[in-house]
Enzyme design. Structure first.
Site, PDB file in Angstrom:
ATOM      1  N   HIS A 280       0.835  -1.211   0.000  1.00 26.63           N
ATOM      2  CA  HIS A 280       0.000   0.000   0.000  1.00 26.63           C
ATOM      3  C   HIS A 280       0.870   1.262   0.000  1.00 26.63           C
ATOM      4  O   HIS A 280       0.592   2.214  -0.730  1.00 26.63           O
ATOM      5  CB  HIS A 280      -0.890   0.039   1.242  1.00 26.63           C
ATOM      6  CG  HIS A 280      -1.881  -1.080   1.363  1.00 26.63           C
ATOM      7  ND1 HIS A 280      -2.030  -1.824   2.508  1.00 26.63           N
ATOM      8  CD2 HIS A 280      -2.795  -1.575   0.483  1.00 26.63           C
ATOM      9  CE1 HIS A 280      -2.989  -2.710   2.339  1.00 26.63           C
ATOM     10  NE2 HIS A 280      -3.462  -2.602   1.111  1.00 26.63           N
TER      11      HIS A 280
ATOM     12  N   LYS B 240     -18.336  -6.234   8.273  1.00 22.46           N
ATOM     13  CA  LYS B 240     -17.086  -6.967   8.079  1.00 22.46           C
ATOM     14  C   LYS B 240     -16.269  -7.003   9.364  1.00 22.46           C
ATOM     15  O   LYS B 240     -16.283  -6.039  10.133  1.00 22.46           O
ATOM     16  CB  LYS B 240     -16.284  -6.296   6.957  1.00 22.46           C
ATOM     17  CG  LYS B 240     -15.390  -7.270   6.224  1.00 22.46           C
ATOM     18  CD  LYS B 240     -14.674  -6.669   5.057  1.00 22.46           C
ATOM     19  CE  LYS B 240     -13.334  -7.359   4.909  1.00 22.46           C
ATOM     20  NZ  LYS B 240     -12.461  -6.733   3.935  1.00 22.46           N
TER      21      LYS B 240
ATOM     22  N   ARG C 102      -1.956  -6.458  -8.335  1.00 23.85           N
ATOM     23  CA  ARG C 102      -0.853  -7.395  -8.100  1.00 23.85           C
ATOM     24  C   ARG C 102      -0.776  -8.470  -9.166  1.00 23.85           C
ATOM     25  O   ARG C 102       0.276  -8.767  -9.679  1.00 23.85           O
ATOM     26  CB  ARG C 102      -1.015  -8.053  -6.723  1.00 23.85           C
ATOM     27  CG  ARG C 102      -0.602  -7.162  -5.594  1.00 23.85           C
ATOM     28  CD  ARG C 102      -1.147  -7.635  -4.304  1.00 23.85           C
ATOM     29  NE  ARG C 102      -2.597  -7.528  -4.297  1.00 23.85           N
ATOM     30  CZ  ARG C 102      -3.362  -7.711  -3.231  1.00 23.85           C
ATOM     31  NH1 ARG C 102      -2.814  -8.042  -2.092  1.00 23.85           N
ATOM     32  NH2 ARG C 102      -4.667  -7.572  -3.302  1.00 23.85           N
TER      33      ARG C 102
ATOM     34  N   SER D 156      -2.629  -7.861   3.055  1.00 22.51           N
ATOM     35  CA  SER D 156      -2.924  -7.671   4.485  1.00 22.51           C
ATOM     36  C   SER D 156      -3.308  -8.997   5.123  1.00 22.51           C
ATOM     37  O   SER D 156      -2.898  -9.303   6.248  1.00 22.51           O
ATOM     38  CB  SER D 156      -4.072  -6.677   4.670  1.00 22.51           C
ATOM     39  OG  SER D 156      -3.715  -5.425   4.187  1.00 22.51           O
TER      40      SER D 156
HETATM   41  P1  ADP Z   1      -9.604  -4.153  -0.430  1.00 22.98           P
HETATM   42  O1  ADP Z   1     -10.192  -4.952   0.694  1.00 22.98           O
HETATM   43  O2  ADP Z   1     -10.470  -3.047  -0.911  1.00 22.98           O
HETATM   44  O3  ADP Z   1      -9.001  -4.953  -1.555  1.00 22.98           O
HETATM   45  P2  ADP Z   1      -6.934  -3.699   0.505  1.00 22.98           P
HETATM   46  O4  ADP Z   1      -6.564  -2.913   1.695  1.00 22.98           O
HETATM   47  O5  ADP Z   1      -6.662  -5.164   0.538  1.00 22.98           O
HETATM   48  O6  ADP Z   1      -8.449  -3.370   0.287  1.00 22.98           O
HETATM   49  O7  ADP Z   1      -6.261  -3.111  -0.795  1.00 22.98           O
HETATM   50  C1  ADP Z   1      -6.420  -1.780  -1.183  1.00 22.98           C
HETATM   51  C2  ADP Z   1      -5.755  -1.593  -2.535  1.00 22.98           C
HETATM   52  O8  ADP Z   1      -4.360  -1.829  -2.419  1.00 22.98           O
HETATM   53  C3  ADP Z   1      -6.242  -2.531  -3.646  1.00 22.98           C
HETATM   54  O9  ADP Z   1      -6.243  -1.823  -4.867  1.00 22.98           O
HETATM   55  C4  ADP Z   1      -5.188  -3.597  -3.691  1.00 22.98           C
HETATM   56  O10 ADP Z   1      -5.110  -4.204  -4.980  1.00 22.98           O
HETATM   57  C5  ADP Z   1      -3.956  -2.771  -3.393  1.00 22.98           C
HETATM   58  N1  ADP Z   1      -2.892  -3.572  -2.825  1.00 22.98           N
HETATM   59  C6  ADP Z   1      -2.976  -4.435  -1.793  1.00 22.98           C
HETATM   60  N2  ADP Z   1      -1.782  -5.016  -1.565  1.00 22.98           N
HETATM   61  C7  ADP Z   1      -0.920  -4.516  -2.502  1.00 22.98           C
HETATM   62  C8  ADP Z   1       0.456  -4.744  -2.826  1.00 22.98           C
HETATM   63  N3  ADP Z   1       1.187  -5.633  -2.164  1.00 22.98           N
HETATM   64  N4  ADP Z   1       0.998  -4.041  -3.841  1.00 22.98           N
HETATM   65  C9  ADP Z   1       0.242  -3.165  -4.525  1.00 22.98           C
HETATM   66  N5  ADP Z   1      -1.059  -2.921  -4.304  1.00 22.98           N
HETATM   67  C10 ADP Z   1      -1.647  -3.587  -3.302  1.00 22.98           C
END
Ligand code: ADP
Length: 163
Positions: free
Chosen positions: A20, A46, A96, A133
């Protein structure tokens, strides 16, 4: 062309990872005249490991030196409504793998129908492309070392949660 002065990077950020952070930093470069708002989704249905306030506080601390360029706000309900409220027309998301694309494509189209916003995808950096995450939480829950995957204060917060 209109100047993009605000973008939103929405997500759950439960918790913020280096993946992120990388997308936020690159978003700041691509949209160098814009304020980046990190929109922290707090969906009452959630289950999260970190409360909305905790997730917001961690992101604020990591980006404290960026001042007005990085804002962090929580929201619930439709992203389209949050965007309208914030008067934002551009969403930033990270991609990703192909598996991300199928879901992201659907959401992007839906958001365009609902609020005429464009979604801008930034491809994850190779070294972060396997970080999520949920995986970080699994590893931390089993007392594995997550220092390489999250900012130091997030690693400390995870350690406190699973102590
Ligand atoms: P959501 O539950 O909405 O997917 P996340 O917090 O998991 O929320 O992810 C938010 C954004 O960050 C999404 O666009 C996801 O694809 C991106 N993201 C998550 N992990 C990574 C990573 N390792 N590298 C790049 N982008 C990421």
């Amino acid at each position: 062309m209109t100047l993009v002065d605000r973008v939103v990077f929405p997500g759950s950020f439960d918790p913020l990872t280096n993946g992120h952070v990388d997308i936020i930093l690159r978003g700041l470069k691509v949209f160098d005249q814009a304020e980046v708002t990190v929109g922290v989704l707090c969906n009452p249905d959630k289950k999260y490991l970190f409360t909305g306030d905790e997730r917001v506080a961690l992101i604020k601390e990591v980006f404290s030196e960026y001042g007005q360029r990085v804002r962090v706000k929580s929201f619930s309900g439709l992203l389209a409504d949050f965007l309208r409220q914030e008067d934002v027309k551009v969403i930033v998301r990270g991609l990703r793998a192909i598996s991300d694309f199928e879901y992201e494509n659907q959401i992007a189209l839906m958001n365009r129908y609902l609020s005429e916003v464009e979604t801008c995808f930034l491809v994850a950096s190779e070294e972060n492309s396997f970080i999520s995450s949920s995986l970080v939480k699994q590893v931390a829950g089993l007392h594995g070392d997550v220092a390489r995957f999250v900012p130091p204060i997030v690693a400390q917060a995870l350690e406190r949660k699973f102590r």
